[in-house]
Design an enzyme around this catalytic site. Sequence first.
Site, mmCIF file in Angstrom:
data_model
loop_
_atom_site.group_PDB
_atom_site.id
_atom_site.type_symbol
_atom_site.label_atom_id
_atom_site.label_comp_id
_atom_site.label_asym_id
_atom_site.label_seq_id
_atom_site.Cartn_x
_atom_site.Cartn_y
_atom_site.Cartn_z
ATOM 1 N N ASP A 1 0.794 -0.923 -0.069
ATOM 2 C CA ASP A 1 -0.102 0.381 0.294
ATOM 3 C C ASP A 1 1.069 1.148 -0.149
ATOM 4 O O ASP A 1 2.341 1.295 0.156
ATOM 5 C CB ASP A 1 -1.036 -0.798 1.341
ATOM 6 C CG ASP A 1 -0.137 -0.614 3.167
ATOM 7 O OD1 ASP A 1 1.118 -0.696 3.052
ATOM 8 O OD2 ASP A 1 -1.137 -0.856 3.600
ATOM 9 N N ASP B 1 -7.704 -1.658 13.661
ATOM 10 C CA ASP B 1 -9.459 -2.064 13.839
ATOM 11 C C ASP B 1 -9.257 -2.963 12.432
ATOM 12 O O ASP B 1 -10.714 -3.369 11.499
ATOM 13 C CB ASP B 1 -9.439 -0.894 12.165
ATOM 14 C CG ASP B 1 -9.484 0.030 11.278
ATOM 15 O OD1 ASP B 1 -8.293 -1.082 10.840
ATOM 16 O OD2 ASP B 1 -9.442 0.785 11.300
ATOM 17 N N HIS C 1 -7.827 -3.967 9.667
ATOM 18 C CA HIS C 1 -7.273 -3.624 7.818
ATOM 19 C C HIS C 1 -6.074 -3.884 8.268
ATOM 20 O O HIS C 1 -4.901 -4.778 8.814
ATOM 21 C CB HIS C 1 -7.522 -2.395 8.001
ATOM 22 C CG HIS C 1 -6.070 -1.989 8.571
ATOM 23 N ND1 HIS C 1 -6.057 -0.131 8.808
ATOM 24 C CD2 HIS C 1 -4.804 -1.870 8.748
ATOM 25 C CE1 HIS C 1 -5.055 0.277 8.956
ATOM 26 N NE2 HIS C 1 -3.673 -0.831 9.356
ATOM 27 N N GLU D 1 -9.734 -0.632 5.283
ATOM 28 C CA GLU D 1 -10.064 -0.106 6.404
ATOM 29 C C GLU D 1 -11.565 -1.135 6.218
ATOM 30 O O GLU D 1 -12.578 -1.673 5.139
ATOM 31 C CB GLU D 1 -10.899 1.110 6.332
ATOM 32 C CG GLU D 1 -9.369 1.770 6.249
ATOM 33 C CD GLU D 1 -8.438 1.720 7.468
ATOM 34 O OE1 GLU D 1 -8.404 0.876 8.064
ATOM 35 O OE2 GLU D 1 -7.585 3.434 7.800
HETATM 36 P P1 PGA Z 1 2.191 -1.111 12.889
HETATM 37 O O1 PGA Z 1 0.066 -1.553 11.464
HETATM 38 O O2 PGA Z 1 2.492 -2.694 12.110
HETATM 39 O O3 PGA Z 1 2.607 0.199 12.648
HETATM 40 O O4 PGA Z 1 1.244 -2.207 14.286
HETATM 41 C C1 PGA Z 1 0.527 -2.268 11.444
HETATM 42 C C2 PGA Z 1 -1.132 -2.109 10.153
HETATM 43 O O5 PGA Z 1 -1.597 -1.070 9.529
HETATM 44 O O6 PGA Z 1 -1.257 -3.010 9.604
#
Ligand code: PGA
Length: 260
Positions: A67, A136, A138, A143
């Site tokens: 992404d 959340d 995702h 999302e």
């Molecule tokens: P993080 O992000 O590893 O910094 O917790 C994970 C994500 O948002 O997929």
Amino acid sequence: MEVVIVPDAKAGGELIAEAIAALVRRKPEALLGVATGSTPLPVYEALAGTVRGGGVDVSRARICQLDEYVGLPAGHPESYRSVVLREVVEPLGLGEDAFMGPDGTAADVQAACEAYDRALGEAGGVDLQLLGIGTDGHIGFNEPCSSLASRTRIKTLTQQTREDNARFFDSLEEVPHHVITQGIGTILEARHLVLLATGEGKADAVAQSVEGPVSALVPASALQLHPHATVVVDEAAASKLKLADYFRATYAAKPEWQGL
Ligand code: PGA
């Protein structure tokens, strides 16, 4: 899906790095899908250590991005292109020619999304896609309520994700609202999905994804639809799994040669 509970983030990183190394030994030109954020950093560190120690030759491997933020200027240190080049591509001794990602600076974002989705297929498809998980639920930047069949496209970040990611920027206001993300349908086309989650903050999202119903409300639950999905969690991220003991026993009984 297979759930592997490891003592800590370092152990998770080492386990996944070994799975990637084993894949590259089998298929030197493997296309490796990488994720950004804090969670996967121990994987990249362990893999770079294996490469430096001569444990695997990754010189023919290729790296692709999951992404990207939309609208950050080219070369911005927090664009995911910059992050992947800095954290993965360079430490592995690869050049930019080994790397592919969506163009978050494109004037026509929709066309850039479609071009990237097509390019992944033309490159032979992703062999192993590493994933983090948002608080959340995702995956990538899909999302909650993302279509489970979605392709690479533009998405709007939730306020929660923008707040979670604000630590990488000087202020919350600087976190872009829009992103390009591989769709859930795109992600599900990778041959092997490996999700790493560490820390108590991920425990609810992990439990819902692994043990809850498949639901667009929890995008990572789509991993249940994949024939080869591995979820690696530390004790804290596993703390809300009802079947934790069963997962431990299953993994303990697995022959070592099988790998992830
Ligand atoms: P993080 O992000 O590893 O910094 O917790 C994970 C994500 O948002 O997929």
